[in-house]
Motif scaffolding. Structure first.
Motif, PDB file in Angstrom:
ATOM      1  N   ILE A 116       0.783  -1.341  -0.060  1.00  0.00           N
ATOM      2  CA  ILE A 116       0.107  -0.012   0.181  1.00  0.00           C
ATOM      3  C   ILE A 116       1.012   1.199   0.060  1.00  0.00           C
ATOM      4  CG2 ILE A 116      -2.009  -1.214   1.349  1.00  0.00           C
ATOM      5  CD1 ILE A 116      -0.914   0.449   3.709  1.00  0.00           C
ATOM      6  N   VAL A 117       2.174   0.988  -0.219  1.00  0.00           N
ATOM      7  CA  VAL A 117       3.137   2.306  -0.103  1.00  0.00           C
ATOM      8  C   VAL A 117       3.558   2.655  -1.474  1.00  0.00           C
ATOM      9  CG1 VAL A 117       5.271   2.802   1.075  1.00  0.00           C
ATOM     10  CG2 VAL A 117       3.935   1.485   2.174  1.00  0.00           C
ATOM     11  N   ASN A 118       4.219   1.825  -2.310  1.00  0.00           N
ATOM     12  CA  ASN A 118       4.836   2.211  -3.364  1.00  0.00           C
ATOM     13  C   ASN A 118       3.961   2.248  -4.435  1.00  0.00           C
ATOM     14  OD1 ASN A 118       6.780   2.695  -5.059  1.00  0.00           O
ATOM     15  ND2 ASN A 118       7.802   0.504  -5.287  1.00  0.00           N
ATOM     16  N   PRO A 119       3.708   3.578  -5.361  1.00  0.00           N
ATOM     17  CA  PRO A 119       3.027   3.383  -6.546  1.00  0.00           C
ATOM     18  C   PRO A 119       3.703   2.892  -7.809  1.00  0.00           C
ATOM     19  CG  PRO A 119       4.021   5.491  -6.072  1.00  0.00           C
ATOM     20  CD  PRO A 119       4.554   4.617  -4.862  1.00  0.00           C
ATOM     21  N   TYR A 120       4.917   2.708  -7.624  1.00  0.00           N
ATOM     22  CA  TYR A 120       5.820   2.463  -8.993  1.00  0.00           C
ATOM     23  C   TYR A 120       6.406   0.954  -8.769  1.00  0.00           C
ATOM     24  CZ  TYR A 120       5.954   7.387 -10.694  1.00  0.00           C
ATOM     25  OH  TYR A 120       5.858   8.828 -10.953  1.00  0.00           O
ATOM     26  N   PHE A 121       6.736   0.537  -9.873  1.00  0.00           N
ATOM     27  CA  PHE A 121       7.275  -0.811  -9.912  1.00  0.00           C
ATOM     28  C   PHE A 121       6.582  -1.992  -8.865  1.00  0.00           C
ATOM     29  CE2 PHE A 121      10.782   2.290 -10.643  1.00  0.00           C
ATOM     30  CZ  PHE A 121      10.759   2.167 -11.917  1.00  0.00           C
ATOM     31  N   ARG A 122       5.396  -2.468  -9.327  1.00  0.00           N
ATOM     32  CA  ARG A 122       4.849  -3.360  -8.678  1.00  0.00           C
ATOM     33  C   ARG A 122       4.624  -4.642  -9.326  1.00  0.00           C
ATOM     34  NH1 ARG A 122       0.601  -0.149  -4.935  1.00  0.00           N
ATOM     35  NH2 ARG A 122      -0.026  -2.024  -4.868  1.00  0.00           N
ATOM     36  N   THR A 123       4.060  -5.482  -8.575  1.00  0.00           N
ATOM     37  CA  THR A 123       3.497  -6.955  -8.884  1.00  0.00           C
ATOM     38  C   THR A 123       2.667  -6.722 -10.170  1.00  0.00           C
ATOM     39  OG1 THR A 123       1.778  -7.014  -7.345  1.00  0.00           O
ATOM     40  CG2 THR A 123       3.649  -8.499  -7.214  1.00  0.00           C
ATOM     41  N   LYS A 124       1.969  -5.587 -10.215  1.00  0.00           N
ATOM     42  CA  LYS A 124       1.187  -5.464 -11.386  1.00  0.00           C
ATOM     43  C   LYS A 124       1.908  -5.558 -12.689  1.00  0.00           C
ATOM     44  CE  LYS A 124      -3.081  -3.925 -12.604  1.00  0.00           C
ATOM     45  NZ  LYS A 124      -4.608  -4.555 -12.290  1.00  0.00           N
ATOM     46  N   ASP A 125       2.859  -5.035 -12.621  1.00  0.00           N
ATOM     47  CA  ASP A 125       3.887  -4.875 -13.851  1.00  0.00           C
ATOM     48  C   ASP A 125       4.183  -6.426 -14.486  1.00  0.00           C
ATOM     49  OD1 ASP A 125       4.469  -2.180 -13.438  1.00  0.00           O
ATOM     50  OD2 ASP A 125       6.219  -2.560 -12.184  1.00  0.00           O
ATOM     51  N   SER A 126       3.917  -7.345 -13.780  1.00  0.00           N
ATOM     52  CA  SER A 126       4.109  -8.798 -14.166  1.00  0.00           C
ATOM     53  C   SER A 126       2.844  -9.460 -14.371  1.00  0.00           C
ATOM     54  CB  SER A 126       4.903  -9.613 -12.972  1.00  0.00           C
ATOM     55  OG  SER A 126       6.213  -9.053 -12.682  1.00  0.00           O
ATOM     56  N   GLU A 127       1.623  -8.905 -14.244  1.00  0.00           N
ATOM     57  CA  GLU A 127       0.516  -9.243 -14.589  1.00  0.00           C
ATOM     58  C   GLU A 127       0.388 -10.164 -15.727  1.00  0.00           C
ATOM     59  OE1 GLU A 127      -2.869  -6.511 -14.838  1.00  0.00           O
ATOM     60  OE2 GLU A 127      -4.164  -8.105 -13.500  1.00  0.00           O
ATOM     61  N   ASP A 128       0.738  -9.890 -17.012  1.00  0.00           N
ATOM     62  CA  ASP A 128       0.921 -10.572 -18.119  1.00  0.00           C
ATOM     63  C   ASP A 128       1.526 -11.944 -18.075  1.00  0.00           C
ATOM     64  OD1 ASP A 128      -0.710  -8.536 -19.156  1.00  0.00           O
ATOM     65  OD2 ASP A 128       0.975  -7.679 -20.540  1.00  0.00           O
ATOM     66  N   GLU A 129       2.718 -11.915 -17.353  1.00  0.00           N
ATOM     67  CA  GLU A 129       3.477 -12.926 -17.393  1.00  0.00           C
ATOM     68  C   GLU A 129       2.778 -13.989 -16.164  1.00  0.00           C
ATOM     69  OE1 GLU A 129       4.781 -10.159 -17.477  1.00  0.00           O
ATOM     70  OE2 GLU A 129       6.731 -10.200 -18.402  1.00  0.00           O
ATOM     71  N   LEU A 130       2.040 -13.358 -15.359  1.00  0.00           N
ATOM     72  CA  LEU A 130       1.524 -14.223 -14.370  1.00  0.00           C
ATOM     73  C   LEU A 130       0.132 -14.791 -15.094  1.00  0.00           C
ATOM     74  CD1 LEU A 130       1.751 -11.950 -11.093  1.00  0.00           C
ATOM     75  CD2 LEU A 130       2.921 -14.243 -11.404  1.00  0.00           C
ATOM     76  N   LYS A 131      -0.311 -14.343 -15.981  1.00  0.00           N
ATOM     77  CA  LYS A 131      -1.528 -14.817 -16.492  1.00  0.00           C
ATOM     78  C   LYS A 131      -1.364 -15.627 -17.561  1.00  0.00           C
ATOM     79  CE  LYS A 131      -5.064 -11.502 -17.039  1.00  0.00           C
ATOM     80  NZ  LYS A 131      -5.399 -10.179 -17.536  1.00  0.00           N
ATOM     81  N   LYS A 132      -0.042 -15.664 -18.144  1.00  0.00           N
ATOM     82  CA  LYS A 132       0.259 -16.568 -19.131  1.00  0.00           C
ATOM     83  C   LYS A 132       0.448 -18.075 -18.321  1.00  0.00           C
ATOM     84  CE  LYS A 132       2.708 -13.815 -22.128  1.00  0.00           C
ATOM     85  NZ  LYS A 132       4.024 -13.262 -22.187  1.00  0.00           N
ATOM     86  N   MET A 133       0.875 -17.951 -16.920  1.00  0.00           N
ATOM     87  CA  MET A 133       1.210 -19.146 -16.337  1.00  0.00           C
ATOM     88  C   MET A 133      -0.231 -19.658 -15.554  1.00  0.00           C
ATOM     89  SD  MET A 133       4.999 -18.801 -15.040  1.00  0.00           S
ATOM     90  CE  MET A 133       5.074 -20.595 -14.272  1.00  0.00           C
ATOM     91  N   ASP A 134      -1.374 -18.745 -15.793  1.00  0.00           N
ATOM     92  CA  ASP A 134      -2.402 -19.144 -15.226  1.00  0.00           C
ATOM     93  C   ASP A 134      -2.473 -18.888 -13.460  1.00  0.00           C
ATOM     94  OD1 ASP A 134      -5.048 -19.573 -15.190  1.00  0.00           O
ATOM     95  OD2 ASP A 134      -4.864 -21.905 -14.857  1.00  0.00           O
ATOM     96  N   ILE A 135      -1.559 -18.000 -13.252  1.00  0.00           N
ATOM     97  CA  ILE A 135      -1.588 -17.617 -11.930  1.00  0.00           C
ATOM     98  C   ILE A 135      -2.334 -16.155 -11.574  1.00  0.00           C
ATOM     99  CG2 ILE A 135       0.055 -16.830  -9.840  1.00  0.00           C
ATOM    100  CD1 ILE A 135       2.356 -18.260 -11.357  1.00  0.00           C
ATOM    101  N   GLU A 136      -3.153 -16.380 -10.663  1.00  0.00           N
ATOM    102  CA  GLU A 136      -4.087 -15.284 -10.414  1.00  0.00           C
ATOM    103  C   GLU A 136      -3.359 -14.134  -9.639  1.00  0.00           C
ATOM    104  OE1 GLU A 136      -8.284 -13.958  -7.880  1.00  0.00           O
ATOM    105  OE2 GLU A 136      -7.499 -16.039  -7.696  1.00  0.00           O
TER     106      GLU A 136
END
Lengths: 234, 354
Positions: free
Chosen positions: A56-76
């Motif tokens: 809830i602290v850092n607005p930049y460089f987050r897990t969200k940046d890896s959302e596509d890679e996670l999605k490809k592996m079917d990781i929610e």
């Protein structure tokens, strides 16, 4: 792709994977990168895993940046609906409770930096303690200016424990200098890592390195973890 | 441990300020510069310094005014909307000829805008900011290492000329992490006999003030101040030339966009287009001379900015519009891609811009 230096899975090595793995530490220590890579490793080994972004602290460089890679592996990925947006709102979605309440799935939780970031974990602490099936990992990079020594890192560790209302159970040495990291750099931090183990009484779960250094370090370091995925924009 | 450390741009600024002898920090948190305040909050009490979170940006800049009046090194930092709030104080500092360092880690605007990176405060930084005739020295780092080195430089220039130095960076530079080596800063001993330090009944009292009741005297002060600014323009211009020796297209960019421009230039050169970069490091004083000289050699200019086109006006002025100058921009927190820059370079190479 190599992930662990024994080339066999956690299960084959007899290491039990806890249902919840929490990565916390000083901000900029590499928690997010390790969390994403760790979840991918679990998934490859057959664990049904979700990634939870509690930052809830850092607005930049987050897990969200890896959302596509996670999605490809079917990781929610469970993260704030405002992550990577223009709104700096420290909020967590209600779905976050699933990670602690739905015990049919494994979860990797990426905690915000320092004690300020770990505050958000506090409200989930009672559930996590009750279930008592978690590994709370302290991520340390001894090349970060406010955690250059084991003593400084230990201080941050205590602050996070007080804020999160949870105790750490292990340590990851993620010492690096970004692109310029050499094998020598990583080996040079082993003494501090051992000191931190002695100070805290916690085991060193693993040493994490970028892929290009993995092979060279493989026979020099125990429990080496490969950070295969690196999100880099510049 | 090792000589190099891995730092966020914001932390590099904070640590460099401490190395430069700054022991007074006043600020108010705002994304994406909060790490500067957080770092100072941790470090200052350990080294006998003062970290104070003021009740507002306006309070913070006036605390800076107070310490600057005593001749001590002092700083504040904020992000775009917070700098607007400090504008009044910055004008008062200029009117009182006080040295200080101000950091702006820009975010998208106008208004509250957003928290993602931007370069749209170029006008604000270089054309005044507050009211009245005055200048600030504006330094634009483009790496975490430069965040540190220009902070040290900024303190030095502020003391040398008794004026505000501003570090103008953006959210990406503030948040990104890179290895940095931090060396001991050389702290020059400038005359500070003007400072309010207590007369001990041994000297005439000093007065720090921006109010002037006599128009003739206020005019004189303004003229004298601009004589000083002329010296800054003559002596303190800094820029980087990259692949400009044989360049036919000159990209002009500062800060984070200069890094993107370098990638685009490599792509252009791979296609046989001779592109180069002039990166202003001081935005004021602006590197006019090198740009004017380049205008005699190149086919055209491409300004890469995260704004609706602000520095482009200074590029057109500096080059006296001898060659076409085109804009390549993204705004609102978006960052231009090397491909977007490349496209503009190709256009400029064909002479088709503007």
């Amino acid at each position: 792709m190599l992930f662990y230096n024994t080339r066999v899975s956690f299960l084959e090595r007899g290491i039990s994977v806890k249902r919840l793995t929490l990565f916390a530490g000083h901000y900029g220590s590499g928690k997010t990168n390790i969390a994403v890579n760790y979840a991918m490793m679990l998934k490859k080994q057959g664990f049904d895993v979700v990634v939870a972004d509690l930052d809830i602290v850092n607005p930049y460089f987050r897990t969200k940046d890896s959302e596509d890679e996670l999605k490809k592996m079917d990781i929610e990925l469970i993260s704030s609906q405002f992550a990577n947006s223009n709104l700096d709102l420290p909020s967590l979605p209600q779905e976050m409770y699933r990670t602690v309440q739905d015990k049919s799935k494994y979860a990797v939780m990426d905690i915000g930096g320092d004690d300020a970031g770990a505050v958000a974990l506090g409200r989930f602490a009672p559930f996590i303690k009750d279930e008592n099936n978690y590994d709370m990992v302290f991520v340390v990079n001894f090349f970060r200016p406010l955690s250059r020594t084991a003593e400084e890192a230990f201080e941050i560790m205590k602050e996070i424990e007080a804020a999160s209302k949870l105790k750490f159970t292990s340590i990851v040495n993620n010492s690096n200098l970004g692109d310029l990291t050499t094998v020598k750099d990583i080996l040079s931090t082993e003494t501090e890592a051992e000191k931190l183990v002695a100070l805290s009484g916690l085991p060193l779960k693993m040493t994490s390195v970028k892929e290009s250094l993995y092979n060279e370090l493989n026979d020099k370091t125990n429990n080496l973890f490969c950070l295969a995925l690196q999100n880099k924009i510049f | 441990m090792a000589e190099k450390v891995l730092m966020k741009g914001n932390e590099a600024i904070a640590e460099a300020a401490i190395l430069a002898g700054c022991r007074h920090y006043f600020g108010y948190p705002i994304t994406p510069q909060t790490e500067i305040a957080a770092y100072m909050a941790k470090k200052m009490p350990k080294i006998g310094g003062c970290f104070l979170q003021a009740e507002s940006e306006v309070a913070a800049i006036n605390m800076v005014y107070g310490v600057a009046g005593t001749g001590k090194r002092v700083m504040t930092s904020s992000s775009s909307p917070g700098i607007s709030l400090k504008a009044e104080g910055l004008s008062y500092m200029a009117g009182s000829d006080l040295p200080c360092l101000v950091v702006n880690i820009q975010r998208g605007g106008p208004g509250l805008g957003g928290i993602q990176p931007s370069q749209a405060d170029y006008f604000q930084a270089t054309k005044g900011c507050g009211h009245g005739d005055y200048r600030m020295i504006v330094l634009a780092p483009s790496s975490v290492q430069e965040m540190a080195s220009l902070t040290i430089k900024g303190f030095d220039l502020a003391d040398k000329y008794r004026m505000t130095s501003m570090i103008l960076a953006d959210g990406t530079l503030g948040q990104m992490m890179e290895p940095v080596s931090l060396e001991e800063a050389v702290i020059n001993d400038y005359d500070k006999s003007w400072a309010v330090t207590g007369t001990e009944m041994k000297r005439k009292k000093n007065l720090i003030n921006s109010l002037s009741l006599v128009p003739e005297e206020l005019e004189k002060l303004n003229f004298e101040r601009y004589e000083k600014y002329k010296l800054v323009e003559e002596n303190e211009v800094m820029y980087e030339e990259y692949m400009m020796d044989d360049a036919e297209v000159c990209v002009c960019a500062f800060g984070i966009t200069a890094r993107i421009a370098k990638n685009a230039i490599a792509m252009a050169r791979a296609q046989g287009i001779k592109a180069g970069l002039i990166r202003p490091i001081t935005l004021w004083p602006f590197p006019e001379k090198v740009l004017e000289e380049a205008a005699d050699k190149v086919k055209g200019f491409v300004c890469v900015e995260m704004s609706m086109g602000q520095m482009i006006e200074d590029v057109k002025l500096a080059t006296k519009c001898k060659k076409p100058v085109s804009l390549c921009n993204r705004v609102g927190g978006m960052i231009p891609s090397p491909e977007q820059v490349l496209e503009k370079i190709i256009d400029a190479d064909k002479g088709g811009n503007e």
